[in-house]
Motif scaffolding. Structure first.
Motif, PDB file in Angstrom:
ATOM      1  N   THR A 144       0.824  -1.200   0.000  1.00 19.85           N
ATOM      2  CA  THR A 144       0.000   0.000   0.000  1.00 19.85           C
ATOM      3  C   THR A 144       0.863   1.257   0.000  1.00 19.85           C
ATOM      4  O   THR A 144       0.615   2.199  -0.759  1.00 19.85           O
ATOM      5  N   ARG A 145       1.878   1.264   0.828  1.00 17.17           N
ATOM      6  CA  ARG A 145       2.774   2.426   0.923  1.00 17.17           C
ATOM      7  C   ARG A 145       3.401   2.753  -0.424  1.00 17.17           C
ATOM      8  O   ARG A 145       3.584   3.911  -0.778  1.00 17.17           O
ATOM      9  N   PHE A 146       3.745   1.715  -1.192  1.00 16.71           N
ATOM     10  CA  PHE A 146       4.434   1.924  -2.459  1.00 16.71           C
ATOM     11  C   PHE A 146       3.514   1.822  -3.678  1.00 16.71           C
ATOM     12  O   PHE A 146       3.979   1.692  -4.808  1.00 16.71           O
ATOM     13  N   GLY A 147       2.210   1.890  -3.444  1.00 17.38           N
ATOM     14  CA  GLY A 147       1.258   1.992  -4.543  1.00 17.38           C
ATOM     15  C   GLY A 147       0.969   0.722  -5.307  1.00 17.38           C
ATOM     16  O   GLY A 147       0.525   0.773  -6.456  1.00 17.38           O
ATOM     17  N   ILE A 148       1.208  -0.426  -4.696  1.00 23.17           N
ATOM     18  CA  ILE A 148       0.867  -1.695  -5.351  1.00 23.17           C
ATOM     19  C   ILE A 148      -0.562  -2.007  -4.940  1.00 23.17           C
ATOM     20  O   ILE A 148      -0.812  -2.584  -3.874  1.00 23.17           O
ATOM     21  N   ASP A 149      -1.516  -1.588  -5.771  1.00 23.21           N
ATOM     22  CA  ASP A 149      -2.906  -1.744  -5.367  1.00 23.21           C
ATOM     23  C   ASP A 149      -3.747  -2.589  -6.321  1.00 23.21           C
ATOM     24  O   ASP A 149      -4.791  -3.090  -5.943  1.00 23.21           O
ATOM     25  N   ALA A 150      -3.288  -2.789  -7.543  1.00 28.79           N
ATOM     26  CA  ALA A 150      -4.004  -3.676  -8.453  1.00 28.79           C
ATOM     27  C   ALA A 150      -3.870  -5.111  -7.947  1.00 28.79           C
ATOM     28  O   ALA A 150      -2.807  -5.524  -7.475  1.00 28.79           O
ATOM     29  N   ARG A 151      -4.961  -5.850  -8.007  1.00 30.73           N
ATOM     30  CA  ARG A 151      -4.973  -7.202  -7.449  1.00 30.73           C
ATOM     31  C   ARG A 151      -3.868  -8.091  -8.017  1.00 30.73           C
ATOM     32  O   ARG A 151      -3.153  -8.759  -7.269  1.00 30.73           O
ATOM     33  N   ASP A 152      -3.714  -8.112  -9.328  1.00 28.05           N
ATOM     34  CA  ASP A 152      -2.676  -8.954  -9.952  1.00 28.05           C
ATOM     35  C   ASP A 152      -1.282  -8.531  -9.516  1.00 28.05           C
ATOM     36  O   ASP A 152      -0.420  -9.382  -9.265  1.00 28.05           O
ATOM     37  N   ASP A 153      -1.052  -7.229  -9.432  1.00 27.35           N
ATOM     38  CA  ASP A 153       0.259  -6.735  -9.006  1.00 27.35           C
ATOM     39  C   ASP A 153       0.550  -7.129  -7.565  1.00 27.35           C
ATOM     40  O   ASP A 153       1.657  -7.552  -7.239  1.00 27.35           O
ATOM     41  N   PHE A 154      -0.462  -6.996  -6.699  1.00 27.82           N
ATOM     42  CA  PHE A 154      -0.269  -7.367  -5.299  1.00 27.82           C
ATOM     43  C   PHE A 154      -0.032  -8.866  -5.164  1.00 27.82           C
ATOM     44  O   PHE A 154       0.849  -9.295  -4.421  1.00 27.82           O
ATOM     45  N   GLU A 155      -0.814  -9.663  -5.874  1.00 27.33           N
ATOM     46  CA  GLU A 155      -0.642 -11.119  -5.780  1.00 27.33           C
ATOM     47  C   GLU A 155       0.745 -11.545  -6.249  1.00 27.33           C
ATOM     48  O   GLU A 155       1.361 -12.424  -5.651  1.00 27.33           O
ATOM     49  N   ARG A 156       1.249 -10.928  -7.303  1.00 31.57           N
ATOM     50  CA  ARG A 156       2.610 -11.244  -7.780  1.00 31.57           C
ATOM     51  C   ARG A 156       3.635 -10.833  -6.729  1.00 31.57           C
ATOM     52  O   ARG A 156       4.559 -11.583  -6.405  1.00 31.57           O
ATOM     53  N   PHE A 157       3.477  -9.623  -6.197  1.00 37.65           N
ATOM     54  CA  PHE A 157       4.384  -9.130  -5.167  1.00 37.65           C
ATOM     55  C   PHE A 157       4.385 -10.065  -3.957  1.00 37.65           C
ATOM     56  O   PHE A 157       5.435 -10.477  -3.476  1.00 37.65           O
ATOM     57  N   MET A 158       3.193 -10.430  -3.484  1.00 36.21           N
ATOM     58  CA  MET A 158       3.100 -11.301  -2.319  1.00 36.21           C
ATOM     59  C   MET A 158       3.686 -12.688  -2.612  1.00 36.21           C
ATOM     60  O   MET A 158       4.387 -13.259  -1.785  1.00 36.21           O
ATOM     61  N   PHE A 159       3.419 -13.221  -3.807  1.00 41.04           N
ATOM     62  CA  PHE A 159       3.967 -14.521  -4.184  1.00 41.04           C
ATOM     63  C   PHE A 159       5.495 -14.499  -4.127  1.00 41.04           C
ATOM     64  O   PHE A 159       6.115 -15.410  -3.572  1.00 41.04           O
ATOM     65  N   LEU A 160       6.099 -13.451  -4.678  1.00 35.55           N
ATOM     66  CA  LEU A 160       7.556 -13.360  -4.690  1.00 35.55           C
ATOM     67  C   LEU A 160       8.125 -13.193  -3.278  1.00 35.55           C
ATOM     68  O   LEU A 160       9.111 -13.852  -2.922  1.00 35.55           O
ATOM     69  N   ILE A 161       7.504 -12.339  -2.470  1.00 34.78           N
ATOM     70  CA  ILE A 161       7.968 -12.158  -1.088  1.00 34.78           C
ATOM     71  C   ILE A 161       7.839 -13.468  -0.325  1.00 34.78           C
ATOM     72  O   ILE A 161       8.767 -13.880   0.389  1.00 34.78           O
ATOM     73  N   ARG A 162       6.697 -14.140  -0.464  1.00 31.81           N
ATOM     74  CA  ARG A 162       6.495 -15.416   0.238  1.00 31.81           C
ATOM     75  C   ARG A 162       7.510 -16.469  -0.203  1.00 31.81           C
ATOM     76  O   ARG A 162       8.006 -17.247   0.610  1.00 31.81           O
ATOM     77  N   ALA A 163       7.816 -16.526  -1.490  1.00 34.99           N
ATOM     78  CA  ALA A 163       8.790 -17.508  -1.985  1.00 34.99           C
ATOM     79  C   ALA A 163      10.169 -17.250  -1.376  1.00 34.99           C
ATOM     80  O   ALA A 163      10.852 -18.189  -0.927  1.00 34.99           O
TER      81      ALA A 163
END
Length: 77
Positions: free
Chosen positions: A44-63
């Motif tokens: 949220t702080r860095f403007g990742i608000d589109a669902r697909d963008d957030f899911e990709r970001f979260m997937f990479l962080i989780r991995a």
């Protein structure tokens, strides 16, 4: 530094985010996972608000998080 990793340029933000978020791990007997709330707040702080963008970001962080927690467990035991 041994085994220094240079992320691909398109993953530099996520790499930096993983290191920033690592400070939000719970403290205990073992290395904890980065909480969802920390990832969500960072996105949220860095403007990742589109669902697909957030899911990709979260997937990479989780991995990266899973790999780090496994590595830390091996180092500890």
């Amino acid at each position: 530094m041994r085994n220094k990793v240079e992320p691909r340029p398109d993953l530099a933000f996520t790499w930096r985010a993983f290191h920033d978020l690592s400070g939000d791990r719970p403290v205990g007997m073992a290395v904890g996972r980065i909480p969802f709330t920390a990832i969500d707040r960072y996105a949220t702080r860095f403007g990742i608000d589109a669902r697909d963008d957030f899911e990709r970001f979260m997937f990479l962080i989780r991995a990266m998080d899973v790999a780090f927690v496994e590595w830390a467990a091996k180092q500890a035991g």
